[in-house]
Design a protein around this motif. Structure first.
Motif, mmCIF file in Angstrom:
data_model
loop_
_atom_site.group_PDB
_atom_site.id
_atom_site.type_symbol
_atom_site.label_atom_id
_atom_site.label_comp_id
_atom_site.label_asym_id
_atom_site.label_seq_id
_atom_site.Cartn_x
_atom_site.Cartn_y
_atom_site.Cartn_z
ATOM 1 N N THR A 1 0.811 -1.217 0.000
ATOM 2 C CA THR A 1 0.000 0.000 0.000
ATOM 3 C C THR A 1 0.849 1.274 0.000
ATOM 4 N N ARG A 2 2.137 1.126 0.298
ATOM 5 C CA ARG A 2 3.082 2.236 0.220
ATOM 6 C C ARG A 2 4.385 1.717 -0.370
ATOM 7 N N ALA A 3 4.987 2.510 -1.229
ATOM 8 C CA ALA A 3 6.255 2.099 -1.841
ATOM 9 C C ALA A 3 7.318 3.143 -1.522
ATOM 10 N N GLY A 4 8.063 2.884 -0.453
ATOM 11 C CA GLY A 4 9.034 3.857 0.021
ATOM 12 C C GLY A 4 10.165 4.145 -0.933
ATOM 13 N N TRP A 5 10.427 3.232 -1.869
ATOM 14 C CA TRP A 5 11.543 3.456 -2.792
ATOM 15 C C TRP A 5 11.286 4.599 -3.754
ATOM 16 N N HIS A 6 10.062 5.111 -3.786
ATOM 17 C CA HIS A 6 9.808 6.298 -4.611
ATOM 18 C C HIS A 6 10.455 7.545 -4.004
ATOM 19 N N THR A 7 10.657 7.538 -2.692
ATOM 20 C CA THR A 7 11.215 8.717 -2.021
ATOM 21 C C THR A 7 12.549 8.444 -1.338
ATOM 22 N N VAL A 8 12.871 7.177 -1.068
ATOM 23 C CA VAL A 8 14.141 6.804 -0.452
ATOM 24 C C VAL A 8 15.017 6.153 -1.518
ATOM 25 N N PRO A 9 16.242 6.611 -1.708
ATOM 26 C CA PRO A 9 17.113 6.012 -2.730
ATOM 27 C C PRO A 9 17.291 4.511 -2.499
ATOM 28 N N SER A 10 17.403 3.779 -3.598
ATOM 29 C CA SER A 10 17.511 2.320 -3.484
ATOM 30 C C SER A 10 18.539 1.759 -4.453
ATOM 31 N N THR A 11 19.072 0.612 -4.062
ATOM 32 C CA THR A 11 19.987 -0.156 -4.902
ATOM 33 C C THR A 11 19.474 -1.577 -4.980
ATOM 34 N N TYR A 12 19.506 -2.161 -6.163
ATOM 35 C CA TYR A 12 19.110 -3.558 -6.330
ATOM 36 C C TYR A 12 20.363 -4.391 -6.576
ATOM 37 N N VAL A 13 20.471 -5.513 -5.859
ATOM 38 C CA VAL A 13 21.570 -6.454 -6.070
ATOM 39 C C VAL A 13 20.982 -7.714 -6.687
ATOM 40 N N VAL A 14 21.286 -7.941 -7.957
ATOM 41 C CA VAL A 14 20.810 -9.114 -8.681
ATOM 42 C C VAL A 14 21.713 -10.289 -8.375
ATOM 43 N N CYS A 15 21.122 -11.392 -7.947
ATOM 44 C CA CYS A 15 21.877 -12.643 -7.771
ATOM 45 C C CYS A 15 21.720 -13.442 -9.059
ATOM 46 N N GLU A 16 22.771 -13.475 -9.845
ATOM 47 C CA GLU A 16 22.682 -13.903 -11.234
ATOM 48 C C GLU A 16 22.372 -15.389 -11.417
ATOM 49 N N LEU A 17 22.679 -16.220 -10.438
ATOM 50 C CA LEU A 17 22.473 -17.669 -10.570
ATOM 51 C C LEU A 17 21.296 -18.149 -9.734
ATOM 52 N N ASP A 18 20.471 -17.233 -9.305
ATOM 53 C CA ASP A 18 19.352 -17.524 -8.393
ATOM 54 C C ASP A 18 18.394 -18.549 -8.982
ATOM 55 N N GLN A 19 18.043 -19.573 -8.184
ATOM 56 C CA GLN A 19 17.076 -20.585 -8.591
ATOM 57 C C GLN A 19 15.714 -20.356 -7.945
ATOM 58 N N ALA A 20 15.606 -19.406 -7.019
ATOM 59 C CA ALA A 20 14.346 -19.141 -6.322
ATOM 60 C C ALA A 20 13.595 -17.961 -6.932
ATOM 61 N N VAL A 21 14.282 -16.856 -7.140
ATOM 62 C CA VAL A 21 13.711 -15.683 -7.801
ATOM 63 C C VAL A 21 14.488 -15.522 -9.110
ATOM 64 N N PRO A 22 13.901 -15.890 -10.233
ATOM 65 C CA PRO A 22 14.641 -15.869 -11.504
ATOM 66 C C PRO A 22 15.304 -14.517 -11.760
ATOM 67 N N SER A 23 16.480 -14.566 -12.341
ATOM 68 C CA SER A 23 17.211 -13.322 -12.583
ATOM 69 C C SER A 23 16.425 -12.375 -13.480
ATOM 70 N N ALA A 24 15.607 -12.914 -14.395
ATOM 71 C CA ALA A 24 14.794 -12.041 -15.250
ATOM 72 C C ALA A 24 13.799 -11.237 -14.413
ATOM 73 N N SER A 25 13.206 -11.873 -13.407
ATOM 74 C CA SER A 25 12.293 -11.164 -12.509
ATOM 75 C C SER A 25 13.050 -10.125 -11.698
ATOM 76 N N GLN A 26 14.236 -10.479 -11.262
ATOM 77 C CA GLN A 26 15.051 -9.519 -10.525
ATOM 78 C C GLN A 26 15.401 -8.311 -11.392
ATOM 79 N N GLU A 27 15.729 -8.564 -12.637
ATOM 80 C CA GLU A 27 16.070 -7.453 -13.531
ATOM 81 C C GLU A 27 14.874 -6.518 -13.720
#
Length: 232
Positions: free
Chosen positions: A167-193
């Motif tokens: 219901t609220r997305a704080g990343w619109h106002t707080v700076p964020s960094t995403y760290v992609v785990c490239e070999l992830d088998q749980a959350v596919p890297s395409a979804s992470q991207e």
């Protein structure tokens, strides 16, 4: 809540675990951070083990922890932990940066299940067990003995937490960094991207889903780099 170390002029790192886990999963990473005199805090999300708890209960736990920290905070969220963190940082003035570590950086109105196109029950109930083969799915690059020990500590996760929308997305106002785990088998890297496109910066690790267990020193080095840049 637990605390390690105090270092002037550095932000506190609040580490928020993902589904099925607890604060214990951060121990190897915290040891690496502790060796470099970083202050870390962890918590346990109630949705891991309590079918009545969803993202709103988890958010309140994150907010309580944030309110107890003096000075700037960089929040590191892993996997599902990104959902309550996204909600909480919208209401926490001391958060200066959010790091999504293979985490769900969702938009308002999205749920974890909905993001993946899965059906969401109107009144979700019950729990969902860890993935069928958690050693492979969550800890593919963790030494076998440690992977099996971690898998043995996993608990059921509330269906509610996977189903409720943000219901609220704080990343619109707080700076964020995403760290992609490239070999992830749980959350596919395409979804992470896809989610990484919402962040202000993107880094990548050649890891499976849990780099805090498989490569804690490398993970700590990246997180501290991000934290220092966020507060410089």
């Amino acid at each position: 809540m637990t605390v390690k170390n105090v270092q002037p002029n550095r932000p506190t790192l609040l580490l928020v675990h993902g589904a099925w886990h607890g604060s214990w999963c951060w121990d190897p990473l915290r040891a690496a951070l502790d060796a470099d005199s970083w202050t870390t805090r962890v918590l346990d999300l109630p949705s891991a083990g309590d079918e009545s708890a969803g993202i709103h209960e988890d958010t309140q736990v994150v907010l309580r922890e944030l309110s107890a920290i003096e000075g700037p905070v960089v929040v590191v969220a892993h996997s599902y932990g990104g959902v309550p963190v996204t909600q909480a940082v919208a209401q926490a003035p001391n958060v200066v940066h959010v790091v999504y570590l293979a985490a769900y950086q969702l938009e308002v109105g999205e749920s974890l299940l909905g993001f993946h196109g899965a059906a969401v029950a109107a009144e979700p109930r019950g729990v969902t067990p860890p993935l069928g083969d958690p050693v492979r799915a969550l800890y593919g690059d963790v030494p076998q003995v440690f992977a099996e020990a971690a898998a043995a500590r996993l608990v059921p996760q509330s269906v509610k937490s996977f189903s409720e929308p943000v219901t609220r997305a704080g990343w619109h106002t707080v700076p964020s960094t995403y760290v992609v785990c490239e070999l992830d088998q749980a959350v596919p890297s395409a979804s992470q991207e896809d989610m990484a496109s919402r962040a202000d910066a993107v880094h990548r690790l050649p890891s499976h889903h849990s780099p805090f267990l498989s490569m804690p020193v490398e993970c700590a080095t990246l997180l501290t780099k991000i934290a220092l840049e966020a507060t410089s």
